[in-house]
Design an enzyme around this catalytic site. Structure first.
Site, PDB file in Angstrom:
ATOM      1  N   SER B  20       0.658  -1.193  -0.028  1.00 31.77           N
ATOM      2  CA  SER B  20       0.114   0.003  -0.137  1.00 31.77           C
ATOM      3  C   SER B  20       0.917   1.476  -0.033  1.00 31.77           C
ATOM      4  O   SER B  20       1.969   1.469   0.605  1.00 31.77           O
ATOM      5  CB  SER B  20      -0.929  -0.026   1.233  1.00 31.77           C
ATOM      6  OG  SER B  20      -1.634   1.178   1.270  1.00 31.77           O
ATOM      7  N   ASN B  66       9.295   7.723   6.205  1.00 31.38           N
ATOM      8  CA  ASN B  66       8.596   8.548   5.388  1.00 31.38           C
ATOM      9  C   ASN B  66       7.286   9.042   6.468  1.00 31.38           C
ATOM     10  O   ASN B  66       7.215   8.328   7.459  1.00 31.38           O
ATOM     11  CB  ASN B  66       7.576   7.872   4.458  1.00 31.38           C
ATOM     12  CG  ASN B  66       6.570   6.915   4.846  1.00 31.38           C
ATOM     13  OD1 ASN B  66       5.499   7.571   5.178  1.00 31.38           O
ATOM     14  ND2 ASN B  66       6.684   5.570   5.074  1.00 31.38           N
ATOM     15  N   CYS B 127      -0.131   2.230  10.925  1.00 33.13           N
ATOM     16  CA  CYS B 127       0.497   3.661  10.271  1.00 33.13           C
ATOM     17  C   CYS B 127       0.903   4.236  11.445  1.00 33.13           C
ATOM     18  O   CYS B 127       0.230   5.131  12.149  1.00 33.13           O
ATOM     19  CB  CYS B 127      -0.594   4.560   9.414  1.00 33.13           C
ATOM     20  SG  CYS B 127       0.300   5.879   8.766  1.00 33.13           S
ATOM     21  N   LYS B 177      -2.941  -5.586   8.961  1.00 31.54           N
ATOM     22  CA  LYS B 177      -1.597  -5.229   8.908  1.00 31.54           C
ATOM     23  C   LYS B 177      -1.034  -4.592  10.220  1.00 31.54           C
ATOM     24  O   LYS B 177      -1.501  -3.718  10.828  1.00 31.54           O
ATOM     25  CB  LYS B 177      -1.254  -4.135   7.709  1.00 31.54           C
ATOM     26  CG  LYS B 177       0.185  -3.624   7.511  1.00 31.54           C
ATOM     27  CD  LYS B 177       0.064  -2.974   6.329  1.00 31.54           C
ATOM     28  CE  LYS B 177       1.635  -2.458   5.739  1.00 31.54           C
ATOM     29  NZ  LYS B 177       1.779  -1.917   4.484  1.00 31.54           N
TER      30      LYS B 177
END
Lengths: 270, 315
Positions: B20, B66, B127, B177
């Site tokens: 992703s 990132n 995330c 995930k």
């Protein structure tokens, strides 16, 4: 865009920390527009991992030139590459400069303003302004001025290239070692005050953000069209990773790699 | 010899997927996306998110950080505008979703399970750039775990709750995930399995940071970011191996996979399939080269299917 293994024809130092590399890349030479860039793999291994985005400096027949500053690990490794070696390049990428249309009334001064390494993509622009077949009809009415600002004399790039193309070049340095002792933005103010038809002028700028911000302000105040080429840390270079945002008016981000690197100065939230 | 693998109800022609946020139709000019096993879209949230201020990416030795911050235009835009543009993609499209509470995850899963092109859902519980806030505006009403923001995948009960919500809302294959920013990833994997996940994908990125000593500031606009790339591969392998020993559902291995050798290492450690992420930025053809490489490896070692290799690590 394509991913290509290009042969290095030449890689030479042009000034302290500045290098010029010429690579064989017929596809990119055919497709590239002024202001577009390529993503270059600087190392053979994984350090540094990411490619480096470099603006296309000159487009030749079957070859392109890249002008870059060795600022970090990636570009330092690149500066050590030798003639004959292969270079993994993806390009051409991004959206380049939009060339001005035909002059509406009277002559149209075109002003390119470069800060430091920002001169690199502007040479490609000056060449397309001067040589592209479509523009021959209005070349007489469009005179190109180039303003180059740098820290010191030895950092002034591409002065002779611009002159060869036929541009009128003015130089400034921060330490006064060459040209006027001022910032490039001051040269812009000076020029707009002395040229004829300043209301018809179109501005193209590439350089540090601080400079671009001032150029954008001058253009806005004088209601002149102004395109700026931006730099940002990048990963993919094609708009997938959303890693290189620039804030636009209206609290939206656009991607430097895909929506730019050239933007209309009015749209950016400086 | 076949490279086909099954993950829940999902049937993939090969075990290589694009992770992703690292791949998309933008690469279409460079790579034939339809050669991949599946394409996992960038994570979407219910409502639009503008993302983090720049810089959002930075190189680190053999890796990158990132801090995109889940920039996306929201669910409606994804269904109405993004998906129709993917009509040339013939391989399974897996949607990746993130939310601020169980209700949001449920709603996202429900809408997507009714969307024709979506073959499976990966729930992004991990995330690091958009943490889940147990209190305040972003609170998940039934979960209270102190004041600090945390990732869902850092907490067993939050993981269980979110996976259950998605499970209830969607009949599609659900992949959870997971985050490596935990003391014991197997406990989180177990919680996801018990809550009804069809598979777990691991690992997401490690929370890290980079500093500019000249400005004395963090390099990233968000201060911290997620570390990915070859630098994290050894830890990812260890986590896949540990998880393989504890759960029965398939594991999708992720973490610094650059070539087919890395992919085979993950499969030997227990992965049924793998995802290629950061490598796409370096070499957009990485996934295709991995598929070719795995095929050659299987032929050389006379292996008839991926299943034979999964977890075949010798003691």
């Amino acid at each position: 865009m394509r991913q290509l293994n290009c042969k290095i024809i030449e890689n030479k130092k042009v000034a302290q920390r500045f290098y010029k590399m010429r690579i064989e890349a017929p596809y990119i030479a055919r497709k590239a527009q002024a202001g577009q860039f390529v993503e270059v793999k600087c190392s053979c291994g994984t350090d540094p991992l990411l490619r480096r985005p470099l603006g296309v400096h000159r487009v030749l027949k079957n070859e392109i030139e890249l002008l870059y500053k060795a600022v970090g690990r990636g570009t330092e490794l690149l500066s050590k590459k030798e003639k004959g070696q292969a270079l993994d390049v993806i390009g051409p990428l991004g959206d380049g400069f939009t060339l001005p249309g035909p002059p509406v009334s009277g002559p149209m001064p075109i002003i390119l303003i470069a800060g430091g390494i920002g001169a690199a993509p502007l040479v490609a622009l000056a060449e397309s302004l001067a040589f592209s077949a479509k523009r021959i009809a209005y070349r007489k009415k469009q005179k190109t001025y180039v303003l180059i600002g740098a820290k010191t004399k030895s950092h002034i790039l591409c002065e002779s290239e611009f002159k060869k193309i036929g541009c009128e070049v003015k130089v400034s340095t921060e330490d006064g070692s060459k040209g006027k002792k001022c910032l490039a933005t001051e040269l812009l103010e000076d020029l707009l005050n002395i040229i004829r038809y300043p209301l018809n002028a179109a501005i193209y700028a590439c350089g540090p953000v601080g400079m671009l911000k001032v150029v954008a302000k001058i253009a806005e105040w004088r209601k002149l069209p102004c395109q700026v080429s931006l730099e940002e840390r990048m990963a993919c270079g094609v708009g997938v990773c959303l890693g290189c945002p620039v804030k636009m008016k209206g609290n939206k981000y656009k991607m430097v790699c895909k929506d730019g690197p050239v933007f209309d100065a009015k749209e950016i939230a400086w | 010899m076949t490279l086909e693998v099954r993950i829940g109800k999902l049937r993939l022609k090969n075990p290589v997927m694009a992770a992703s946020g690292t791949f998309g139709p933008e690469y279409g000019e460079l790579v034939d996306i339809n050669k991949l096993g599946a394409y996992i879209a960038k994570t979407i949230t219910l409502n639009e998110r503008v993302g983090n201020p720049p810089p959002r990416v930075v190189d680190t030795p053999s890796g990158m950080l990132n801090a995109i911050g889940l920039e996306n235009k929201g669910l409606d835009d994804f269904v109405k505008n993004k998906l129709p543009k993917l009509k040339n993609i013939k391989i399974p499209i897996i949607a990746s979703i993130a939310g601020v509470n169980a209700a949001e995850f449920g709603k996202l899963a429900k809408v997507l399970s009714r969307t024709e092109r979506i073959a499976a859902i990966e729930i992004n519980l991990s995330c690091p750039n958009a943490p889940y806030s147990p209190r305040g505006r972003r609170a998940c009403p039934n979960v209270q775990h102190g004041k600090r923001d945390f990732l869902i995948a850092q907490n067993e009960s939050a993981t269980r709750q979110i996976v259950e919500a998605a499970r209830k809302a969607a009949s599609l294959t659900i992949i959870a995930k997971l985050s490596p920013n935990v003391t014991d990833i197997t406990r989180i994997a177990k919680a996801a399995e018990e809550a009804g996940a069809d598979a777990v994908s691991l690992i997401n990125t490690f929370i890290g940071m980079a500093v500019d000593i000249e400005t004395k500031r963090p390099v990233l606009g968000n201060v911290t970011g997620g570390l990915s790339g070859p630098a994290i591969k050894p830890i990812a392998l260890r986590m896949v191996r540990e998880t393989y020993e504890k759960v029965k559902i398939p594991i999708i291995g992720i973490g610094g996979i650059m070539d087919y050798k890395d992919a085979v290492e993950f499969i030997l450690c227990g992965a049924s399939a793998i995802q290629v992420g950061t490598a796409n930025f370096v070499n957009p053809r990485a996934s295709i080269e991995i598929i070719e490489g795995v095929k050659k490896y299987m032929a050389k070692h006379k292996i008839s299917g991926i299943k034979e290799l999964t977890g075949a690590l010798r003691k």
